[in-house]
Design a protein around this motif. Structure first.
Motif, PDB file in Angstrom:
ATOM      1  N   PHE A 227       0.834  -1.203   0.000  1.00  0.00           N
ATOM      2  CA  PHE A 227       0.000   0.000   0.000  1.00  0.00           C
ATOM      3  C   PHE A 227       0.868   1.252   0.000  1.00  0.00           C
ATOM      4  O   PHE A 227       0.614   2.201  -0.753  1.00  0.00           O
ATOM      5  CB  PHE A 227      -0.928  -0.003   1.215  1.00  0.00           C
ATOM      6  CG  PHE A 227      -1.774   1.223   1.324  1.00  0.00           C
ATOM      7  CD1 PHE A 227      -2.899   1.373   0.530  1.00  0.00           C
ATOM      8  CD2 PHE A 227      -1.442   2.234   2.204  1.00  0.00           C
ATOM      9  CE1 PHE A 227      -3.687   2.514   0.615  1.00  0.00           C
ATOM     10  CE2 PHE A 227      -2.218   3.371   2.309  1.00  0.00           C
ATOM     11  CZ  PHE A 227      -3.342   3.512   1.503  1.00  0.00           C
ATOM     12  N   LEU A 228       1.907   1.266   0.822  1.00  0.00           N
ATOM     13  CA  LEU A 228       2.791   2.435   0.887  1.00  0.00           C
ATOM     14  C   LEU A 228       3.545   2.652  -0.416  1.00  0.00           C
ATOM     15  O   LEU A 228       3.727   3.801  -0.852  1.00  0.00           O
ATOM     16  CB  LEU A 228       3.764   2.287   2.064  1.00  0.00           C
ATOM     17  CG  LEU A 228       3.136   2.357   3.459  1.00  0.00           C
ATOM     18  CD1 LEU A 228       4.173   2.078   4.529  1.00  0.00           C
ATOM     19  CD2 LEU A 228       2.465   3.698   3.684  1.00  0.00           C
ATOM     20  N   ILE A 229       3.973   1.565  -1.056  1.00  0.00           N
ATOM     21  CA  ILE A 229       4.658   1.694  -2.352  1.00  0.00           C
ATOM     22  C   ILE A 229       3.714   2.304  -3.381  1.00  0.00           C
ATOM     23  O   ILE A 229       4.106   3.195  -4.148  1.00  0.00           O
ATOM     24  CB  ILE A 229       5.197   0.327  -2.821  1.00  0.00           C
ATOM     25  CG1 ILE A 229       6.425  -0.042  -2.002  1.00  0.00           C
ATOM     26  CG2 ILE A 229       5.527   0.335  -4.303  1.00  0.00           C
ATOM     27  CD1 ILE A 229       6.980  -1.405  -2.293  1.00  0.00           C
ATOM     28  N   MET A 230       2.478   1.855  -3.404  1.00  0.00           N
ATOM     29  CA  MET A 230       1.519   2.417  -4.359  1.00  0.00           C
ATOM     30  C   MET A 230       1.213   3.877  -4.040  1.00  0.00           C
ATOM     31  O   MET A 230       1.071   4.699  -4.946  1.00  0.00           O
ATOM     32  CB  MET A 230       0.229   1.596  -4.365  1.00  0.00           C
ATOM     33  CG  MET A 230       0.420   0.192  -4.894  1.00  0.00           C
ATOM     34  SD  MET A 230       1.023   0.125  -6.571  1.00  0.00           S
ATOM     35  CE  MET A 230      -0.456   0.558  -7.457  1.00  0.00           C
ATOM     36  N   LEU A 231       1.132   4.221  -2.766  1.00  0.00           N
ATOM     37  CA  LEU A 231       0.888   5.602  -2.365  1.00  0.00           C
ATOM     38  C   LEU A 231       2.048   6.506  -2.794  1.00  0.00           C
ATOM     39  O   LEU A 231       1.826   7.578  -3.367  1.00  0.00           O
ATOM     40  CB  LEU A 231       0.696   5.684  -0.845  1.00  0.00           C
ATOM     41  CG  LEU A 231       0.436   7.076  -0.272  1.00  0.00           C
ATOM     42  CD1 LEU A 231      -0.925   7.587  -0.741  1.00  0.00           C
ATOM     43  CD2 LEU A 231       0.507   7.035   1.235  1.00  0.00           C
TER      44      LEU A 231
END
Length: 64
Positions: free
Chosen positions: A29-33
Motif C-alpha cells: 500500500f505504501l509503495i503504491m501511495l
C-alpha cells in the motif's frame, strides 16, 4: 552420536504467517501511495518490477 539433537523452533505458525501478510500488504500500500504521489508531481516513479515483486511476496491486496 545423534542423540543430542536440537529442536528448531517452528516459525511458521498461523500468527506469524498472518503478521507477514499484513506487513507485506502495508508495504504494498505504501509503495503504491508513494508511486501515486510521484506521478502527480511529475517525478520518476517506482519501477513496475518492484511493485510486482511485492505483490508476488504476498502484498497483493495492498497493491490494488
Amino acid at each position: 552420536m545423534f542423540e543430542e539433537t536440537q529442536q528448531i523452533p517452528n516459525i511458521f505458525t498461523p500468527q506469524n504467517i498472518a503478521i507477514y501478510f499484513i506487513v507485506m500488504n502495508i508495504i504494498g500500500f505504501l509503495i503504491m501511495l508513494i508511486d501515486k504521489k510521484k506521478a502527480e508531481n511529475g517525478k520518476w516513479r517506482i519501477q513496475e518490477k518492484t511493485i510486482f515483486i511485492v505483490t508476488i511476496l504476498g502484498g497483493g491486496i495492498g497493491t490494488i
